[in-house]
Design an enzyme around this catalytic site. Structure first.
Site, PDB file in Angstrom:
ATOM      1  N   PRO A  96      89.551  22.790  44.740  1.00 47.49           N
ATOM      2  CA  PRO A  96      87.893  22.161  45.470  1.00 47.49           C
ATOM      3  C   PRO A  96      88.686  21.641  46.258  1.00 47.49           C
ATOM      4  CG  PRO A  96      88.310  22.083  42.756  1.00 47.49           C
ATOM      5  CD  PRO A  96      90.143  22.430  43.071  1.00 47.49           C
ATOM      6  N   CYS A  97      87.276  22.317  47.742  1.00 49.17           N
ATOM      7  CA  CYS A  97      87.653  21.647  49.010  1.00 49.17           C
ATOM      8  C   CYS A  97      86.870  21.033  49.011  1.00 49.17           C
ATOM      9  CB  CYS A  97      87.384  22.293  49.562  1.00 49.17           C
ATOM     10  SG  CYS A  97      85.910  22.910  49.761  1.00 49.17           S
ATOM     11  N   THR A  98      86.147  20.020  48.354  1.00 52.71           N
ATOM     12  CA  THR A  98      85.003  18.984  48.454  1.00 52.71           C
ATOM     13  C   THR A  98      85.479  18.032  49.320  1.00 52.71           C
ATOM     14  OG1 THR A  98      83.529  20.258  46.482  1.00 52.71           O
ATOM     15  CG2 THR A  98      83.039  17.704  46.864  1.00 52.71           C
TER      16      THR A  98
END
Length: 386
Positions: A96-98
């Site tokens: 996940p790139c958050t």
């Protein structure tokens, strides 16, 4: 094929990278070509069950495993697919790139890389270490390479290097590989034999937000209008597609390719906003003659890109509209028949987090060619065709 090469997919989401590896030897830009079946995603994992439901609807032979990767042993992942260590040809996935995206930079913990999800990079390394695939493909947002996240990125590369995979990384622009979207993603690729991976050369060229130089020897970028060609024309929009409310009139008055800056003292609209007081995508309209800007996963109500054409409401007012599902699929270079359940916002959340199909195919095709599984001449012909 009588025997397909097994792939382990981590952080699978809706399956953009999974679709790319399964179609690595399919014709570029031919969304109806499923390829020969050289690779098969044997097991896909994610913590988000709706995303895995999308994956199940499109990958009928793939086993799925729902759970937090930090609590899922590698042995369980492999066993779900009937595999053992060193069996997978590839491990693929995008943590996940958050923590690394621009959208979270107002949070101090993300500016300082203290988001707990950043540890998911370490979990990716753990699965590579224990599954021992022949190669791996990791993708993420460009922000992972920024100075702010230097420590995490260098730790990732060092850990993968210590496993003998000689990781190579590069930020790629999706539009340079035939995707009608100016979306930049970083790819990290490594081989178990330690040989250096060479990234595929771009097949398309055009000016972007970072460069106005164009390589005339390459195919022009695919535009949004070209991407939408052949889609049905609908006069009326659903309620969730209409951009209305506080800025409804303002959004409808913005020309194609412009954003809220149209309504500042420097342009031809109303003098409503201060110059550069908002983020670039605020009230942004698509330019039909250029690729789309990045399709965001969770945009606010006034965040584009919105379609360049206005629609009329039931009260006969002109309003901008949000992109439809079939248009978002085209901007991601996904097949028209790709199945995603849920509301329009649910679909955008999954597609906005996915890897554009043609970008993923280009990387997977180059890797499989260099590993000797695809004929190099055929792969080169594909690149030239794209």
């Amino acid at each position: 094929m009588s025997e397909q090469l097994p792939v382990v997919s981590l952080f699978s989401g809706a399956g953009g990278l999974d679709l790319a590896v399964e179609r690595a030897d399919a014709e570029p830009l031919a969304t109806d070509d499923p390829g020969s079946g050289l690779l098969r995603v044997s097991v896909a994992t994610d913590y988000n069950e709706p995303a895995l439901e999308t994956l199940k609807a499109n990958f009928h032979d793939t086993k799925t495993l729902t759970g937090d990767i930090r609590e899922v042993p590698t042995d369980q992942i492999l066993a779900t697919a009937g595999l053992q260590s060193a069996d997978p040809v590839l491990v693929v996935g995008g943590p996940p790139c958050t923590p690394f995206s621009k959208s979270g930079f107002w949070l101090e913990q993300k500016r300082e890389s203290r988001d707990p999800n950043a540890s998911l990079l370490d979990e990716y390394v753990r699965v590579v270490r224990e599954a021992r695939p022949e190669a791996f493909i990791l993708e993420n947002v460009q922000g992972l390479t920024y100075k702010t996240h230097k420590a995490q990125f260098e730790r990732l590369l060092k850990a993968l290097g210590e496993l003998g995979y000689n990781p190579q990384w590069k930020v790629l622009l999706a539009a340079d590989y035939g995707v009608p979207q100016l979306r930049r993603r970083v790819f990290v690729v490594g081989r178990r034999d330690g040989e250096r991976f060479n990234f595929p050369e771009p097949t398309h060229s055009g000016w972007s937000e970072h460069s106005r130089s164009v390589d005339a020897s390459k195919i022009p970028h695919v535009t949004a209008a070209q991407a939408f060609a052949g889609l049905p024309l609908l006069v009326r929009a659903s309620e969730e597609e209409i951009v209305d409310g506080s800025y409804g009139e303002l959004a409808a008055e913005i020309p194609p390719g412009q954003n809220y800056l149209w309504h500042t003292e420097r342009y031809g609209g109303r003098n409503h906003f201060e110059w550069r007081s908002r983020y670039w995508t605020f009230l942004l309209r698509l330019d039909p003659n250029r690729p789309s800007t990045t399709l965001q996963a969770q945009p606010g109500p006034w965040v584009g890109p919105f379609h360049w054409e206005n629609i009329r409401t039931d009260s006969d007012e002109l309003r901008a509209r949000r992109l439809r599902v079939n248009e978002m699929l085209r901007l991601m270079s996904f097949p028209d028949d790709f199945k995603i359940d849920g509301s329009r916002a649910d679909v955008q959340r999954q597609l906005g987090n996915a890897v554009p199909l043609e970008l993923g195919k280009a990387v997977a095709r180059a890797l499989m060619s260099q590993l000797g599984y695809m004929d190099r001449e055929r792969a080169s012909r594909f690149a030239a065709f794209a």
